[in-house]
Design a protein around this motif. Structure first.
Motif, PDB file in Angstrom:
ATOM      1  N   THR A  45       0.861  -1.178   0.000  1.00 48.83           N
ATOM      2  CA  THR A  45       0.000   0.000   0.000  1.00 48.83           C
ATOM      3  C   THR A  45       0.901   1.232   0.000  1.00 48.83           C
ATOM      4  O   THR A  45       2.122   1.124   0.165  1.00 48.83           O
ATOM      5  CB  THR A  45      -0.897   0.037   1.248  1.00 48.83           C
ATOM      6  N   LYS A  46       0.294   2.390  -0.178  1.00 48.41           N
ATOM      7  CA  LYS A  46       1.072   3.633  -0.157  1.00 48.41           C
ATOM      8  C   LYS A  46       1.745   3.817   1.193  1.00 48.41           C
ATOM      9  O   LYS A  46       2.885   4.263   1.285  1.00 48.41           O
ATOM     10  CB  LYS A  46       0.142   4.818  -0.454  1.00 48.41           C
ATOM     11  N   GLU A  47       1.039   3.427   2.259  1.00 48.67           N
ATOM     12  CA  GLU A  47       1.583   3.585   3.614  1.00 48.67           C
ATOM     13  C   GLU A  47       2.584   2.484   3.958  1.00 48.67           C
ATOM     14  O   GLU A  47       3.490   2.689   4.765  1.00 48.67           O
ATOM     15  CB  GLU A  47       0.454   3.561   4.635  1.00 48.67           C
TER      16      GLU A  47
END
Length: 268
Positions: A45-47
């Motif tokens: 994910t982006k995080e």
């Protein structure tokens, strides 16, 4: 003279640009399908951009040989189909079986041979002492999950209609193990068997080490997971990819392997 020099420079730049485009168009690309099985294979994910221990391993092995990797994050069944159809070149982890489907070829070196373990509530003194020790315990599993290669007896037990009241099948896309672990904490089921590294990772991620514990030893045999390669790849090219994996995986044994596992806070 100045004009000639400018023309030479322009010709050089055009040649370099064409050569660069040609080089990019002929770059070696490896298409990799994989499913969600943290910490071994993870949908980023982006995080949280990490892809997991095994994907990191694949990346290091093939990028060192000049390959660019293209990833397809899909459920396991879809990944197997994509490999068989030639839409993906490989899938890095699949349960080894002599009787597997024929749309792919196994590598020679396993990604890992995993010890299994159980997870139970911290207050539960239960230990696995053979199939008879499962009696009366509420067991969690997923739909169609096959344990027969690591324990034929365990697979028979959860398939037996006589035990259906004690077997909870948890369906879902990519968070089944997390939900099972929470169900054990909530006393809705009693135990679950999986790869020891997966259990370590999930308890760490969910911060449940004070509530649950890992029970070792687990089931009788190790879980052998192997990379598979598409039969749609020309034989010579496929063998080259397999050889790169086999040699690269052997070279990663020991310290490099431990470093990758440590990155995800798990250990063999």
């Amino acid at each position: 003279m100045l004009k000639d020099n400018k023309l030479r420079m322009l010709s050089f730049l055009v040649f370099a640009l064409v050569a660069g485009v040609s080089s990019v168009s002929h770059a070696k690309t490896l298409k990799v399908c994989y499913d969600q099985w943290p910490p071994m294979t993870i949908f980023p994910t982006k995080e949280a951009p990490e892809r997991g221990v095994v994907i990191d391993m694949v990346e290091q092995i093939y990028s060192s040989k000049g390959y660019a990797l293209e990833y397809f994050e899909v459920p396991l069944a879809r990944g197997l189909d994509m490999v068989a159809e030639g839409l993906c070149d490989m899938l890095p982890e699949y349960l080894y079986s002599k009787n597997s489907e024929k749309g792919f070829v196994y590598a020679g070196e396993a990604s890992f041979s995993y010890a299994t373990a159980f997870v139970v509530r911290k207050s539960d003194s239960w230990r696995y002492q053979g199939i008879q020790s499962l009696s009366g315990k509420r067991i969690a599993t997923g739909p169609g999950w096959d344990y027969s290669s690591i324990s034929a007896g365990y697979q028979h037990y959860i398939d037996d209609p006589a035990n259906s009241d004690f077997v909870e099948v948890i369906a879902g896309y990519d968070d089944v193990v997390d939900r099972i672990i929470q169900m054990i904490k909530e006393d809705r089921v009693d135990l679950y068997a999986d790869n020891d590294l997966v259990l370590q990772y999930v308890l760490n991620q969910l911060d449940l080490n004070d509530d649950l514990r890992i029970v070792r030893p687990g089931l009788e045999k190790k879980l052998v997971e192997m990379p598979i390669f598409s039969k749609k790849i020309p034989t010579e090219k496929r063998q080259e990819l397999i050889n790169i994996w086999n040699q690269g995986r052997l070279a990663m044994r020991g310290e490099k392997e431990r470093a990758l596992l440590s990155k995800y806070k798990v250990s063999l």
